[in-house]
Enzyme design. Structure first.
Site, PDB file in Angstrom:
ATOM      1  N   HIS A   1      -9.566   0.674   4.797  1.00 40.20           N
ATOM      2  CA  HIS A   1      -8.284   0.898   5.478  1.00 40.20           C
ATOM      3  C   HIS A   1      -8.516   1.821   6.676  1.00 40.20           C
ATOM      4  O   HIS A   1      -9.322   2.740   6.614  1.00 40.20           O
ATOM      5  CB  HIS A   1      -7.276   1.522   4.509  1.00 40.20           C
ATOM      6  CG  HIS A   1      -5.885   1.527   5.051  1.00 40.20           C
ATOM      7  ND1 HIS A   1      -5.459   2.482   5.946  1.00 40.20           N
ATOM      8  CD2 HIS A   1      -4.839   0.686   4.856  1.00 40.20           C
ATOM      9  CE1 HIS A   1      -4.195   2.228   6.276  1.00 40.20           C
ATOM     10  NE2 HIS A   1      -3.803   1.140   5.626  1.00 40.20           N
TER      11      HIS A   1
ATOM     12  N   LYS B   1       0.053   4.221  -0.122  1.00 40.63           N
ATOM     13  CA  LYS B   1      -0.595   5.389   0.506  1.00 40.63           C
ATOM     14  C   LYS B   1      -0.463   6.597  -0.426  1.00 40.63           C
ATOM     15  O   LYS B   1      -0.453   6.439  -1.639  1.00 40.63           O
ATOM     16  CB  LYS B   1       0.003   5.664   1.883  1.00 40.63           C
ATOM     17  CG  LYS B   1       0.051   4.415   2.770  1.00 40.63           C
ATOM     18  CD  LYS B   1       0.360   4.744   4.194  1.00 40.63           C
ATOM     19  CE  LYS B   1       0.659   3.465   4.964  1.00 40.63           C
ATOM     20  NZ  LYS B   1       0.055   3.451   6.268  1.00 40.63           N
TER      21      LYS B   1
ATOM     22  N   GLU C   1      -6.927   4.214   7.849  1.00 40.72           N
ATOM     23  CA  GLU C   1      -6.738   5.654   7.603  1.00 40.72           C
ATOM     24  C   GLU C   1      -7.975   6.248   6.949  1.00 40.72           C
ATOM     25  O   GLU C   1      -8.335   7.398   7.206  1.00 40.72           O
ATOM     26  CB  GLU C   1      -5.462   5.875   6.762  1.00 40.72           C
ATOM     27  CG  GLU C   1      -4.210   5.616   7.606  1.00 40.72           C
ATOM     28  CD  GLU C   1      -2.984   5.184   6.828  1.00 40.72           C
ATOM     29  OE1 GLU C   1      -2.968   5.288   5.585  1.00 40.72           O
ATOM     30  OE2 GLU C   1      -2.027   4.703   7.478  1.00 40.72           O
TER      31      GLU C   1
ATOM     32  N   GLU D   1      -5.372  -5.505  10.518  1.00 39.69           N
ATOM     33  CA  GLU D   1      -4.417  -4.423  10.747  1.00 39.69           C
ATOM     34  C   GLU D   1      -4.755  -3.720  12.063  1.00 39.69           C
ATOM     35  O   GLU D   1      -5.586  -2.796  12.079  1.00 39.69           O
ATOM     36  CB  GLU D   1      -4.495  -3.413   9.606  1.00 39.69           C
ATOM     37  CG  GLU D   1      -4.196  -4.011   8.248  1.00 39.69           C
ATOM     38  CD  GLU D   1      -3.588  -2.980   7.307  1.00 39.69           C
ATOM     39  OE1 GLU D   1      -2.503  -3.243   6.813  1.00 39.69           O
ATOM     40  OE2 GLU D   1      -4.191  -1.919   7.098  1.00 39.69           O
TER      41      GLU D   1
ATOM     42  N   SER E   1       3.342  -2.240  10.370  1.00 37.84           N
ATOM     43  CA  SER E   1       4.791  -2.174  10.597  1.00 37.84           C
ATOM     44  C   SER E   1       5.516  -3.470  10.231  1.00 37.84           C
ATOM     45  O   SER E   1       6.454  -3.876  10.918  1.00 37.84           O
ATOM     46  CB  SER E   1       5.087  -1.763  12.042  1.00 37.84           C
ATOM     47  OG  SER E   1       4.568  -0.462  12.287  1.00 37.84           O
TER      48      SER E   1
ATOM     49  N   GLY F   1       2.062   2.078  10.706  1.00 37.41           N
ATOM     50  CA  GLY F   1       2.918   3.244  10.534  1.00 37.41           C
ATOM     51  C   GLY F   1       3.589   3.697  11.813  1.00 37.41           C
ATOM     52  O   GLY F   1       4.160   4.785  11.872  1.00 37.41           O
TER      53      GLY F   1
ATOM     54  N   ASN G   1       0.863  -1.181   0.000  1.00 41.75           N
ATOM     55  CA  ASN G   1       0.000   0.000   0.000  1.00 41.75           C
ATOM     56  C   ASN G   1       0.900   1.232   0.000  1.00 41.75           C
ATOM     57  O   ASN G   1       1.517   1.544   1.018  1.00 41.75           O
ATOM     58  CB  ASN G   1      -0.890  -0.024   1.252  1.00 41.75           C
ATOM     59  CG  ASN G   1      -1.656   1.269   1.431  1.00 41.75           C
ATOM     60  OD1 ASN G   1      -1.821   2.037   0.480  1.00 41.75           O
ATOM     61  ND2 ASN G   1      -2.134   1.511   2.647  1.00 41.75           N
TER      62      ASN G   1
END
Ligand code: PEP
Length: 258
Positions: free
Chosen positions: A94, A11, A96, A172, A219, A178, A9
């Site tokens: 996701h 991003k 985010e 996740e 991560s 991150g 990904n």
């Protein structure tokens, strides 16, 4: 039985020129790793250029989001049919997007239906926040995200019982994305084995739950990937930051080979 799968990904990183450069570095290293299915999910603006570079390779292409409507006055949105011309995958839900752009289980569900109707394989992200984790609510949150995100599929036409490959789930934990702080290896496997597969079995069937691929994300780096991949219920990874470096991402994909 489940082919390992690693998706990157990107991003909101990479211009078209930068994306071309990264793909040219990635292809020679990824191509020979035949035992692992791999995909990259760059920004929308780079999809056309990246699709051209991936032609003739076995590296899949995914988008990072989409709208569920076919077309219309939805300024700034991208329709499933637009992606289906270029992509095989689409990341949905996701964290985010859930945290910053109002994505809900209901909108994820609409998008999952739309993706399947367009032969796009959704990579459906689920995961709990740190507060939810620390207060023992992981099972409740992840189960709800799955039940609502996958609602209406079990008896619908979109998802055939035998085609578990038509969707991918990514676990996740939000506190691991991150942050450089990956979940414990056994903890991540336990969520997949004890929460995700049983809920999927309840929604579809035990055989479907055993056949569907569940990735870990949060991560993942070249130096910790193998430990996750050695877990029996983790079938690969959704990789964010580390997918932006060709050497690092290639090493992660190599680690997924059985
Ligand atoms: C992600 O973006 O899905 C992700 C897991 O990010 P990172 O690998 O950077 O934690």
């Amino acid at each position: 039985m489940r082919k390992p799968f690693v998706a990157g990904n990107w991003k909101m990183f990479k211009t078209v020129a930068e994306a071309r450069h990264l793909v040219s570095e990635l292809v020679p290293g990824l191509q020979p790793i035949l035992e692992v299915e791999k995909a990259i999910c760059p920004p929308y603006t780079t999809l056309l250029a990246v699709a051209a570079l991936l032609e003739g390779t076995d590296i899949g292409l995914g988008a990072q989001n989409m709208y569920w409507k076919e077309s219309g006055a939805y300024t700034g949105e991208i329709a499933p049919g637009m992606l289906a011309e270029l992509c095989n995958f689409v990341i949905l839900g996701h964290s985010e997007r859930r945290a910053y752009f109002g994505e809900s289980d209901e909108t994820v569900n609409r998008k999952v239906h739309a993706a399947l109707a367009h032969d796009l394989t959704p990579i459906i992200c689920v995961g709990e926040t740190l507060a939810e984790n620390e207060t023992g609510r992981t099972a409740e949150v992840v189960s709800r995200q799955l039940r609502e995100g996958l609602a209406g599929l079990s008896d619908g036409e979109e998802l055939l019982e035998e085609s578990a490959s038509s969707l991918v789930i990514a676990y996740e934990p939000i506190w691991a994305i991150g942050t450089g702080k990956a979940a414990t290896i056994e903890g991540a496997n336990a969520v997949v084995a004890d929460i995700i597969r049983p809920v999927v079995a309840d929604l579809f069937s035990e055989s479907f739950a055993q056949a569907v691929r569940v990735l870990y994300g949060g991560s993942v780096k070249a130096n910790n990937a193998a430990e996750f991949f050695n877990q029996p219920d983790i079938d690969g990874a959704l990789v964010g930051g580390a997918s932006l470096n060709a050497t690092e991402f290639t090493r992660i994909v190599q680690a997924a080979a059985p």
